[in-house]
Design a protein around this motif. Structure first.
Motif, short mmCIF file in Angstrom:
data_model
loop_
_atom_site.label_atom_id
_atom_site.label_comp_id
_atom_site.label_asym_id
_atom_site.label_seq_id
_atom_site.Cartn_x
_atom_site.Cartn_y
_atom_site.Cartn_z
N PHE A 120 -0.02 -1.99 -11.68
CA PHE A 120 -0.20 -1.48 -10.32
C PHE A 120 1.14 -1.28 -9.61
N ASN A 121 2.11 -2.15 -9.86
CA ASN A 121 3.44 -1.98 -9.25
C ASN A 121 4.14 -0.71 -9.74
N LYS A 122 3.92 -0.37 -11.01
CA LYS A 122 4.47 0.89 -11.55
C LYS A 122 3.78 2.09 -10.93
N LEU A 123 2.44 2.02 -10.86
CA LEU A 123 1.66 3.16 -10.35
C LEU A 123 1.90 3.39 -8.87
N LYS A 124 2.14 2.31 -8.11
CA LYS A 124 2.26 2.42 -6.65
C LYS A 124 3.46 3.29 -6.24
N LYS A 125 4.47 3.36 -7.10
CA LYS A 125 5.67 4.15 -6.78
C LYS A 125 5.36 5.65 -6.68
N GLU A 126 4.30 6.11 -7.37
CA GLU A 126 4.00 7.54 -7.42
C GLU A 126 2.62 7.92 -6.90
N TYR A 127 1.70 6.95 -6.81
CA TYR A 127 0.31 7.29 -6.50
C TYR A 127 -0.26 6.42 -5.39
N ASP A 128 -1.25 6.98 -4.67
CA ASP A 128 -2.04 6.17 -3.73
C ASP A 128 -3.08 5.42 -4.55
N LEU A 129 -3.16 4.09 -4.37
CA LEU A 129 -4.07 3.27 -5.15
C LEU A 129 -5.20 2.72 -4.28
N VAL A 130 -6.42 2.74 -4.85
CA VAL A 130 -7.60 2.27 -4.12
C VAL A 130 -8.46 1.44 -5.07
N ILE A 131 -8.98 0.30 -4.56
CA ILE A 131 -10.00 -0.47 -5.28
C ILE A 131 -11.32 -0.25 -4.55
N LEU A 132 -12.30 0.33 -5.23
CA LEU A 132 -13.65 0.52 -4.66
C LEU A 132 -14.60 -0.38 -5.43
N SER A 133 -15.12 -1.43 -4.78
CA SER A 133 -15.95 -2.39 -5.49
C SER A 133 -17.34 -2.49 -4.90
N GLY A 134 -18.32 -2.68 -5.78
CA GLY A 134 -19.69 -2.90 -5.33
C GLY A 134 -19.93 -4.33 -4.91
N ASP A 135 -18.95 -5.24 -5.21
CA ASP A 135 -19.08 -6.65 -4.85
C ASP A 135 -18.71 -6.88 -3.39
N ASN A 136 -18.94 -8.12 -2.95
CA ASN A 136 -18.50 -8.50 -1.60
C ASN A 136 -17.00 -8.79 -1.61
N ALA A 137 -16.47 -9.21 -0.49
CA ALA A 137 -15.01 -9.36 -0.33
C ALA A 137 -14.51 -10.72 -0.79
N SER A 138 -15.23 -11.40 -1.69
CA SER A 138 -14.83 -12.74 -2.12
C SER A 138 -13.46 -12.77 -2.79
N GLU A 139 -13.07 -11.65 -3.43
CA GLU A 139 -11.81 -11.61 -4.16
C GLU A 139 -10.68 -10.98 -3.34
N LEU A 140 -10.90 -10.78 -2.04
CA LEU A 140 -9.91 -10.08 -1.20
C LEU A 140 -8.55 -10.75 -1.26
N ASN A 141 -8.51 -12.07 -1.03
CA ASN A 141 -7.22 -12.78 -1.00
C ASN A 141 -6.53 -12.77 -2.35
N ASN A 142 -7.33 -12.96 -3.42
CA ASN A 142 -6.74 -12.93 -4.77
C ASN A 142 -6.13 -11.57 -5.08
N LEU A 143 -6.85 -10.51 -4.69
CA LEU A 143 -6.36 -9.16 -4.97
C LEU A 143 -5.12 -8.84 -4.16
N LYS A 144 -5.06 -9.35 -2.91
CA LYS A 144 -3.88 -9.12 -2.08
C LYS A 144 -2.63 -9.75 -2.69
N LYS A 145 -2.82 -10.91 -3.33
CA LYS A 145 -1.69 -11.59 -3.98
C LYS A 145 -1.29 -10.86 -5.26
N LEU A 146 -2.29 -10.33 -5.94
CA LEU A 146 -2.09 -9.74 -7.27
C LEU A 146 -1.55 -8.32 -7.22
N LEU A 147 -2.00 -7.54 -6.24
CA LEU A 147 -1.69 -6.11 -6.20
C LEU A 147 -0.63 -5.80 -5.15
N PRO A 148 0.10 -4.68 -5.31
CA PRO A 148 1.15 -4.33 -4.33
C PRO A 148 0.58 -4.06 -2.94
#
Length: 790
Positions: A620-648
């Motif tokens: 994701f750090n490589k892709l973020k330099k050139e592209y707009d990145l989006v996570i579209l999930s059918g789940d609830n926001a339980s993983e929001l904090n984990n994803l914020k730490k993990l993704l740019p």
């Protein structure tokens, strides 16, 4: 007196020709075809090209053998009793009018539901309702309108396709003649003395003439046929200047030896045809190699569940053997022809026939590859191994095409049209100049210009570059539908990811159960219901509970984005979201959970702890330099904090999205000019994958084969996604460099030809060499690119 031409086929009409609707016809056959088109409002066939048709032949009784069931079975690739699909070779396909009428056969007979032309192979793939029209009727209809198919049963035996050796024979004839003409020309080259001139000069020259006849009228006939069809269609194709060059050399040389004016240019003539055919042979062999590698050696990353002694194991589709027992889950595609052994089969063959009406099948019935099971899971026995080429052909079916413009094909066609006009103009002007300055050079200049300038190298750049990259991607477990997907990949600026099963790994996720203890009967029913579903969470939970017995369900339902329902005679179970099972979810509970209720009421929930794929943060750090990145999930926001730490930072994170919400999100961004790539689950994200410019399904030992996706990526290569996109952009640069090389080659070649410094035979050597050099350049460049990817 001006000769009258047939309105339909363009042939000359006799004095007693037929006049109908103020139009002239050479025979009753042509008049009948015109009447058929008129009655079905298809006369715009004649607007696309003047006199485009072929004269139909008398065929009474010729196709009676097509009533034999055994022969029909050989000639059809699909036959479920209601629909049949056959691919027929039509030698008369030659222009846009042919394609138009053959792809509108449904207007001539509504029982023909679809017809798709492959112009390069001169074939038409026809889908028809076999209850209302037979294969024989289809063939007779084609024959009546002047497109009689060529039917050879050998062509329909798998693995025994007839090899067309005509090019090899022509190359052999041209090579033999070229060698002998060069040998006979030696005395003239070395200016041998008077004895030879008096005794053998005339004999040698007439022998050279004799050797040139099969070269011009047999080996070179394809160039004349193509040029004639181009002129007839009022389209200047690349074969026109080549045919003109061959004709001028032959006529000039023949005149010279008849009137004893010189030795002629028979060496140049035979050499020209030989080297042209040699270039064509090299191109065909290279392209055939690329096609073979893609169809039979590339990795097609689709898995299917095999049942052996009651144990279920995922295997790759190309490892399926005759007699294997396969489990096909709800919404999965059947990868191979087989016999239904167990379960309620409700097969949707829209992938094959284009019609979405599901067909019920009983135990013992035959199932065809490409059908989609729509009501729970079934077990089947494979009748043969998987034909990967057939799956690829189905995947590329026009029924599922998204009308994405193939940019380089359009560009190549535009260049080719203008190129021929420019070459003919330069050849005429240069010849006129040399007729004034030095008439002895005029014929050489005219022929050399016609032959040296060729857009073939331009035309070859895209198919060879993209074809080779398709093959390389396939070997690296990234399988693309077709070459145009690479063009689309190079253009994307926005990437949308699904979460569950895409950036998370089902194989590594952990599960915890909270609630009432399930009875043995409830656990068996739960396991049996989960077995039918292909949702990533269902698969994970089923793998945990798989040791339980399996029972046959009386009823099964799957509600996309909500949950699944299973029922036996005395019990039922619901598995899915809290709302689906009738349970309120506390606002503080934001974990990824699957809730369970039976006919006894709410039971409990299975909570999933996500395990993210290896290398996802780096990707994701490589892709973020050139592209707009989006996570579209059918789940609830339980993983929001984990994803914020993990993704740019600035990665958009959107939760609680149903399948239709994902589709609308992508459509909204496309309307605002974005080029979107969707990476998700091939079955559960089918709508979003189909809407995006490039839809990639991630496969992790499951069957995600869907007509909606453009590519299938093996989960183990997920962290290489950035490299694949980068390689696609590099491939486009290779094509552009090829265009540039081809342009400079043509400019330099034309300079030497126009100035009279280039003999026709040298032009004949250089022309195929330019094509070969482009093929070598693109192949080597993409192979280097492939090594970097590995």
């Amino acid at each position: 007196m001006e000769q009258t031409s047939c309105f339909h086929c363009g042939d000359a009409c006799s004095a007693e020709h037929i006049i109908y609707n103020d139009k002239n016809f050479c025979c009753n056959g042509c008049k009948t075809v015109y009447e058929i088109f008129s009655e079905n409002d298809l006369t715009c066939y004649y607007d696309l090209q003047q006199a485009p048709g072929n004269t139909p032949k008398e065929i009474q009784g010729k196709y009676d053998f097509l009533s034999d069931e055994g022969i029909i079975e050989k000639l059809t690739e699909f036959n479920d009793g209601k629909h049949q699909i056959t691919t027929l070779t039509i030698p008369h396909i030659h222009c846009s009018s042919c394609i138009w009428i053959l792809e509108n056969l449904n207007k001539l007979n509504p029982n023909i539901t679809a017809s798709q032309v492959n112009f390069g192979k001169k074939t038409v793939r026809i889908t028809y309702k076999s209850e209302d029209i037979s294969l024989k009727d289809v063939v007779l209809l084609l024959s009546r309108i002047g497109y009689e198919p060529y039917i050879s049963l050998e062509d329909f035996n798998t693995g025994k396709n007839k090899v067309n050796r005509s090019l090899i024979y022509k190359l052999g004839v041209a090579g033999f003649a070229f060698g002998n003409v060069m040998f006979l020309s030696f005395p003239e080259y070395f200016e041998v003395g008077e004895f030879w001139l008096e005794q053998y000069k005339s004999l040698f020259r007439w022998l050279m003439f004799a050797f040139s006849l099969p070269v011009v009228f047999y080996a070179g006939q394809d160039y004349f046929i193509s040029a004639y069809k181009g002129v007839k269609a009022r389209f200047l194709n690349i074969d026109i200047p080549i045919a003109l060059g061959i004709l001028v050399l032959f006529i000039r040389s023949t005149v010279e030896i008849i009137f004893d004016l010189g030795t002629g240019f028979f060496d140049s003539l035979t050499g020209l045809v030989f080297f042209l055919l040699l270039g064509k042979f090299f191109q065909q062999r290279t392209y055939a190699f690329l096609s073979f590698e893609r169809d039979y050696k590339s990795y097609f990353p689709i898995a299917v569940t095999k049942i052996s002694n009651g144990i279920e194991t995922p295997i790759q589709v190309y490892n399926i053997k005759k007699g294997d027992r396969l489990l096909i889950r709800n919404e999965e595609l059947i990868p191979v022809d087989g016999i239904l052994m167990n379960g309620n089969a409700n097969i949707d063959y829209s992938f094959v026939t284009g019609e979405s009406e599901a067909v019920k099948k009983q135990s013992g019935d035959k199932l065809f590859a490409g059908g989609k099971q729509t009501s729970g899971s079934i077990e089947m026995e494979a009748l043969n191994a998987v034909e990967q080429s057939y799956l690829t052909q189905l995947w590329s079916n026009d029924v599922f095409s998204k009308n994405k413009e193939d940019g380089f094909t359009t560009l190549t066609n535009a260049i080719s049209k203008r190129f021929t006009i420019a070459v003919l103009s330069i050849a005429v002007l240069a010849s006129l100049y040399w007729l004034v300055v030095d008439s002895s050079k005029a014929i050489n200049v005219f022929t050399a210009v016609l032959i040296i300038a060729c857009p073939c190298a331009i035309a070859l750049s895209a198919p060879f570059t993209l074809g080779n990259l398709l093959r390389i991607f396939g070997k690296l477990k990234f399988y693309l539908k077709n070459a145009s997907v690479i063009e689309q990949l190079a253009k994307i600026d926005t990437i949308v990811f699904d979460k569950t099963g895409t950036i998370t790994s089902n194989a590594k996720s952990k599960t915890n159960y909270e609630g009432e203890t399930l009875s043995e009967e409830e656990t068996v029913l739960l396991t049996s219901t989960l077995r039918h579903s292909n949702h990533p969470l269902s698969r994970s939970l089923y793998n945990i509970l798989q040791k339980n017995n399996i029972v046959t369900l009386d009823h099964y339902e799957e509600h996309l984005g909500e949950g699944i329902y299973g029922e036996t005679s005395d019990q039922s179970v619901k598995i899915g979201s809290a709302k689906y099972v009738g349970q309120l979810q506390p606002e503080t509970d934001l974990k990824t959970s699957v809730y369970v209720s039976t006919n006894q009421g709410y039971k409990g929930k299975f909570t999933f702890y996500n395990a993210y794929r290896k290398g996802i943060s780096k990707l994701f750090n490589k892709l973020k330099k050139e592209y707009d990145l989006v996570i579209l999930s059918g789940d609830n926001a339980s993983e929001l904090n984990n994803l914020k730490k993990l993704l740019p930072a600035k990665t958009k994170l959107i939760f609680n999205q149903k399948p239709n919400d994902k589709l609308e999100y992508i459509k909204h961004h496309q309307d605002n000019g974005a080029h979107v790539m969707m990476v998700g689950d091939g079955l559960n994200d089918a709508g979003a994958l189909a809407q995006s410019h490039v839809g990639i399904a991630v496969s992790e030992n499951i069957n995600v084969f869907s007509p909606a996706c453009d590519a299938i990526l093996n989960a183990s290569k997920f962290n290489q996604l950035h490299s694949y996109i980068k390689a696609s952009k590099t491939a486009i640069m290779i094509i552009k460099w090829s265009f540039l090389f081809s342009f400079f080659y043509n400019v330099i070649g034309l300079y030497f030809a126009v100035t009279g410094q280039l003999m026709p035979v040298m032009a004949a050597v250089l022309m195929p060499l330019s094509s070969i050099s482009i093929v070598i350049f693109t192949t080597v460049a993409t192979n280097i690119l492939g090594r970097k990817l590995k």
